[in-house]
Design an enzyme around this catalytic site. Sequence first.
Site, PDB file in Angstrom:
ATOM      1  N   GLU A 150       2.239   5.223  -8.868  1.00 37.87           N
ATOM      2  CA  GLU A 150       0.951   5.310  -9.550  1.00 37.87           C
ATOM      3  C   GLU A 150       0.872   6.609 -10.326  1.00 37.87           C
ATOM      4  O   GLU A 150       1.350   7.642  -9.860  1.00 37.87           O
ATOM      5  CB  GLU A 150      -0.191   5.244  -8.525  1.00 37.87           C
ATOM      6  CG  GLU A 150      -0.215   3.900  -7.820  1.00 37.87           C
ATOM      7  CD  GLU A 150      -1.489   3.687  -7.022  1.00 37.87           C
ATOM      8  OE1 GLU A 150      -1.798   4.517  -6.150  1.00 37.87           O
ATOM      9  OE2 GLU A 150      -2.183   2.699  -7.291  1.00 37.87           O
TER      10      GLU A 150
ATOM     11  N   CYS B   5      -2.679  11.123   2.784  1.00 41.59           N
ATOM     12  CA  CYS B   5      -1.377  10.550   3.154  1.00 41.59           C
ATOM     13  C   CYS B   5      -0.239  11.501   2.824  1.00 41.59           C
ATOM     14  O   CYS B   5       0.885  11.284   3.257  1.00 41.59           O
ATOM     15  CB  CYS B   5      -1.195   9.203   2.485  1.00 41.59           C
ATOM     16  SG  CYS B   5      -1.503   9.283   0.734  1.00 41.59           S
TER      17      CYS B   5
ATOM     18  N   ASN C  83     -10.359   7.856   1.792  1.00 43.19           N
ATOM     19  CA  ASN C  83     -10.102   9.310   1.794  1.00 43.19           C
ATOM     20  C   ASN C  83     -10.209   9.952   0.418  1.00 43.19           C
ATOM     21  O   ASN C  83     -10.580  11.117   0.300  1.00 43.19           O
ATOM     22  CB  ASN C  83      -8.782   9.650   2.481  1.00 43.19           C
ATOM     23  CG  ASN C  83      -7.585   9.033   1.828  1.00 43.19           C
ATOM     24  OD1 ASN C  83      -7.702   8.084   1.048  1.00 43.19           O
ATOM     25  ND2 ASN C  83      -6.414   9.545   2.137  1.00 43.19           N
TER      26      ASN C  83
ATOM     27  N   GLU D 275       0.929   1.708  -1.547  1.00 46.23           N
ATOM     28  CA  GLU D 275       0.969   3.157  -1.315  1.00 46.23           C
ATOM     29  C   GLU D 275       0.485   3.339   0.114  1.00 46.23           C
ATOM     30  O   GLU D 275      -0.701   3.270   0.393  1.00 46.23           O
ATOM     31  CB  GLU D 275       0.076   3.843  -2.353  1.00 46.23           C
ATOM     32  CG  GLU D 275       0.529   5.249  -2.651  1.00 46.23           C
ATOM     33  CD  GLU D 275      -0.102   6.237  -1.708  1.00 46.23           C
ATOM     34  OE1 GLU D 275       0.474   6.434  -0.609  1.00 46.23           O
ATOM     35  OE2 GLU D 275      -1.147   6.784  -2.032  1.00 46.23           O
TER      36      GLU D 275
END
Length: 482
Positions: free
Chosen positions: A461, A287, A154, A253
Amino acid sequence: MNMVFKKFPAAALINGEWITSSKTFLVNDPATGGEVATVPDLGAMDATRAIDAAACALPAWSANTAKERAVILRRWFNLVTAETESLARLMTTEQGKPLAEARAEVAYSAAFIEWFGEEGKRAYGRTIPTTVASRRYLTIKQPIGPCAAITPWNFPIAMITRKVAPALAAGCTIVVKPAEETPLCALAIGKLGLDAGLPAGVLNIVTTKDAPSVGKVFCDDQRVRKLSFTGSTQVGKILYRQCVGTVKKLTLELGGNAPLLVFDDADLDQAVAGAMACKYRNAGQTCVSANRILVQSGIYDRFTRALVAAVKKLKVGPGLEAGVTIGPLITSDAIAKVEKLVDDAVKKGAMVLTGGRRDDAGPLFYQPSVLGGVTSDMEIVREEIFGPVAALLRFDTEADAIRLANGTPLGLAAYLFSQNLSRAWGVAEKLDAGMVGVNEAIFSSEVVPFGGVKESGIGREGAAEGLDEYLQIKYICLGAIE
Ligand code: ADP
């Protein structure tokens, strides 16, 4: 060698060499279904070779000073930035997002390279006041070792640089397995890394259609000291289990089910703009997309009307076409899932306020949609939609909103809109989420720690926390001090 757009390789990268294979797989343009390129379909043995290369390259790369590594990362950043247009076109071609979004992703991706190159210089240890007169205590931070990364389709470049840049800045080497839908972006970014002067083996890219086999090699190989994964919660759990044997450090993640809360005291324009930005960007395939839009009764009708009016202005089509704001979904499975969730919601009483079906632009296009009257018994509030569908739920009290928002095992992003500072702060503290946007729905940046709580993941991150993921602490005790 097979090249894409004349300048980017369609070959895997191991030990500084472009690897081809008799076994290949196709990359398709989701907007047209057309074939973009074929890339090598590598397997477990190639993954081990890539780890060999990363392990071999580690001593020299980690022996460089952070400043020396930063010089190469800076050159890489400059090359990526200079190639913005070609990278963005490649991204839109293999992933489908509108060109303007692809350009923005290239800038965001490059920013991780620039920022972590600099931050690598600040991997400070500590000196700790002693408890024994003859001793001195201190800590240093050292690169954790060879790393592996598994990334999704994505954000096909950003999800790579968000892992690779801190790893390399910290002095680690890395093997990346990009998503099978978007390997070309990964290879393009790898090519620019080599051009910038990354030594052989520091960055390796293994393209494959057999993610489970390659993933298993990453998990089982004890030389790999860190695995960073972005993708579904389901696959994240598999990898978590697989890493037990080698006690690897993990960053996960995973999926989200972001609530976006609109309180009666919200600024209506802000709330609508926020919902539009975080719901329909990348056709809802992020997400951190608002999965459940919870709207208080007093503003529900006004918010709904304004949202539907804004959604009707979106333009569906191939991402390379001017003015398009909603591109195709990534695969036929993705669009089938969106269809299934909408059908289930409608069957259980939700109302389609706009959209609600596939678009005529092509087999992978879904109309930007708004569903009203969504309730907690519908699958759409439990599953990650990953499509351009807003699900609106009504609530009455602040306590109801918090209960609804937190009623999920996931906890990545959450958003709230309110002009009441006390409420905004109080609710932000109570939401089970790793990240909260207050009157703001696009908040990611290289300088902030991105990540989730509960089953949305482990680790962060971006920011200093993102560098720490690739460092380990060594405590050193100096004894016999007179
Ligand atoms: P999505 O649904 O967004 O594609 P996935 O979790 O399936 O999310 O995919 C994210 C990444 O994980 C991709 O690179 C994919 O190839 C990889 N992947 C999928 N299954 C596995 C697995 N069993 N082991 C390792 N990687 C996997």
